[in-house]
Design a protein around this motif. Structure first.
Motif, PDB file in Angstrom:
ATOM      1  N   LEU A   1       0.828  -1.211   0.000  1.00 40.93           N
ATOM      2  CA  LEU A   1       0.000   0.000   0.000  1.00 40.93           C
ATOM      3  C   LEU A   1       0.861   1.259   0.000  1.00 40.93           C
ATOM      4  N   THR A   2       1.948   1.246   0.764  1.00 42.23           N
ATOM      5  CA  THR A   2       2.846   2.403   0.807  1.00 42.23           C
ATOM      6  C   THR A   2       3.472   2.647  -0.564  1.00 42.23           C
ATOM      7  N   ALA A   3       3.870   1.580  -1.238  1.00 40.47           N
ATOM      8  CA  ALA A   3       4.439   1.720  -2.583  1.00 40.47           C
ATOM      9  C   ALA A   3       3.402   2.264  -3.578  1.00 40.47           C
ATOM     10  N   LEU A   4       2.189   1.728  -3.521  1.00 41.81           N
ATOM     11  CA  LEU A   4       1.135   2.204  -4.415  1.00 41.81           C
ATOM     12  C   LEU A   4       0.790   3.667  -4.152  1.00 41.81           C
ATOM     13  N   LYS A   5       0.726   4.028  -2.886  1.00 40.51           N
ATOM     14  CA  LYS A   5       0.415   5.407  -2.521  1.00 40.51           C
ATOM     15  C   LYS A   5       1.523   6.337  -3.014  1.00 40.51           C
ATOM     16  N   GLY A   6       2.786   5.921  -2.857  1.00 41.09           N
ATOM     17  CA  GLY A   6       3.903   6.721  -3.337  1.00 41.09           C
ATOM     18  C   GLY A   6       3.873   6.924  -4.847  1.00 41.09           C
TER      19      GLY A   6
END
Length: 141
Positions: free
Chosen positions: A132-137
């Motif tokens: 999720l952090t990667a997608l949000k970034g």
């Protein structure tokens, strides 16, 4: 779901075992009712309803959490909730109960707080948080 290519749900084998246990408990209810054991019938019936509700929950609310470029989609008994990346706050929380640590993923937006554990996601919440952090970034850059 086309806009949400990445998703998490309870593992299928867990849901299948819950359904099998529900059927086993149903057979126990019938057996105890025929034998005239009212107390056992009631207790086994309550266990059957509880496990059956969890099995139904795991079957109908799939996927529990999905993510894509637009944000997050979370399915709960209250319906589907969509949050854009700018409004969704994500965090991991560790809780200690009965001498055991339990890790959950929290999705917060405004007055809504959704909490997902390992069974809900079918994976370790840390791994889900990484994705999720990667997608949000990617979405916010």
């Amino acid at each position: 779901m086309d806009n949400y290519p990445t998703s998490w749900a309870p593992q299928q084998n867990v849901v299948v075992v819950a359904w099998a246990l529900t059927l086993f408990l149903l057979a126990g209810v019938v057996w105890l009712a025929i034998g005239g054991d009212v107390g056992g019938t009631v207790l086994t019936g309550l266990a059957m309803l509880s496990v059956g509700a969890l099995a139904l929950h795991g079957t109908l609310l799939r996927p529990r959490l999905a993510a894509g470029p637009d944000g997050i989609l979370a399915r709960t008994a209250g319906g589907a909730h969509r949050y854009s990346w700018t409004e969704a706050r994500l965090r991991l929380r560790t809780t200690r109960r009965l001498g055991r640590d339990s890790l959950t993923l929290e999705v917060e937006s405004g007055e809504h707080l959704l909490v997902f554990g390992r069974i809900d996601l079918g994976e370790d919440p840390r791994d889900v948080m990484d994705v999720l952090t990667a997608l949000k970034g990617q979405a916010l850059s």
